[in-house]
Enzyme design. Sequence first.
Site, PDB file in Angstrom:
ATOM      1  N   CYS A 131       0.871  -1.214   0.232  1.00  0.00           N
ATOM      2  CA  CYS A 131       0.127   0.125  -0.062  1.00  0.00           C
ATOM      3  C   CYS A 131       0.848   1.195  -0.113  1.00  0.00           C
ATOM      4  O   CYS A 131       0.482   2.084  -0.711  1.00  0.00           O
ATOM      5  CB  CYS A 131      -0.990   0.078   1.253  1.00  0.00           C
ATOM      6  SG  CYS A 131      -0.086  -0.484   2.755  1.00  0.00           S
ATOM      7  N   HIS A 268      -2.141   6.710   4.335  1.00  0.00           N
ATOM      8  CA  HIS A 268      -0.533   6.629   4.203  1.00  0.00           C
ATOM      9  C   HIS A 268      -0.383   8.137   3.712  1.00  0.00           C
ATOM     10  O   HIS A 268      -0.694   8.525   2.762  1.00  0.00           O
ATOM     11  CB  HIS A 268      -0.008   5.646   3.737  1.00  0.00           C
ATOM     12  CG  HIS A 268      -0.268   4.217   4.371  1.00  0.00           C
ATOM     13  ND1 HIS A 268      -0.902   4.133   5.855  1.00  0.00           N
ATOM     14  CD2 HIS A 268       0.327   2.974   3.990  1.00  0.00           C
ATOM     15  CE1 HIS A 268      -0.873   2.821   5.952  1.00  0.00           C
ATOM     16  NE2 HIS A 268      -0.245   2.234   4.999  1.00  0.00           N
TER      17      HIS A 268
END
Length: 357
Positions: A131, A268
């Site tokens: 990710c 993130h």
Amino acid sequence: MLMRNYHIAVVGATGAAGTELLRVLERRNFPVASLRAIASGRSAGKAVPFRSESVPVEKLDDRCFDKIDIAFFSAGGDVSRNYVPIACQSDAIAIDKSSAFRMEPHVPLVIPEINADDVRRHRGIIANPNCTTTVMLMALYPLHRIFHVRRVFAASYQAVSGSGTRGVEELTRQTRDAVCGSKSRGKPGSSTSPEAKPDKTIPASVSAQANVYPHPIAFNVLPHIDSFLDSGYTKEEVKMQDEARKIMHSQSLRVSATCVRVPIYRAHSVAVSAEFQRPLSVEEAREILSKAPGLELVDEPHSNRYPMPLTVAGKDNCQVGRVRLDCAFENGLSFWVSGDQLLKGAALNAVQIAELL
Ligand code: A2P
């Protein structure tokens, strides 16, 4: 082209990424003929919502993949290693979120905005990238296409939902205990000696219980994601280089990353400094980034506008900002990119891969 409906299995349907995957399938009107929601024995008796129905959760076993066309896996590496081959034997195509098969030469590792064509050479397994790597590449690749990236220094700021539901619960519990007090209060961290007066800037009970991470994550940052290697890097940091090379077809690329867990729930971010073969200007970079698919340019620093986890969480697109010439590299650019790692970093990317199929 004739569109048909597909028999779908979601392994890990009760988890953070699996739950999001069901929502993305529904939201994007993926042509689902039937859905099997699969998890561990712990979820026996549970059901998950899909469209207007409540789908019973099945315990994972060898027969779960009979007559399945596409099996999404987001239940961790061990489950994928054991059950992806079984799904393939049943003629399902496996779209795997774990790192189990990502670096296998015959397994395409795909971000549809970057290397959609790689899907064509699959032999039953297609891997969904890490990710954090995905979030970084959504901004790096459009620049790489024009200016050819050589080296990258990156630092990540990764949300606890990247560790699944348990990470989210741990941050909630530790934060609540620190702010509201808990039974564990009175067992302060080792830094406080019996004589010392309590320091009001250090929440006393945060040091209490840490299960998912080796240290408290509330009110803390951990420069430690995944296990350490002999090189001193972590596995997560090495993925940033290895997977970027494979996805961008750029074997000479060098990435030095420091991956950090931060006490936020979702999305993130990565601070990136990249060196390119060709000289570039901030104006050119902004122009390219503003037109890149799946990416929004949010770069008005004087109005306090830049990407942040809170504003990108729940969104399909990643956001890039703080674009500036890097003062340490010759042909260098620094930028900050944020993205919802449960969406573009997992569920959305997986469904986009299925759409390519
Ligand atoms: P369960 O909820 O039954 O434990 P997360 O990433 O949020 O931690 O979620 C992990 C997902 O993977 C959950 O759906 C979890 O199911 C599932 N899972 C974990 N271990 C297994 C296993 N051994 N077999 C099947 N599913 C598993």
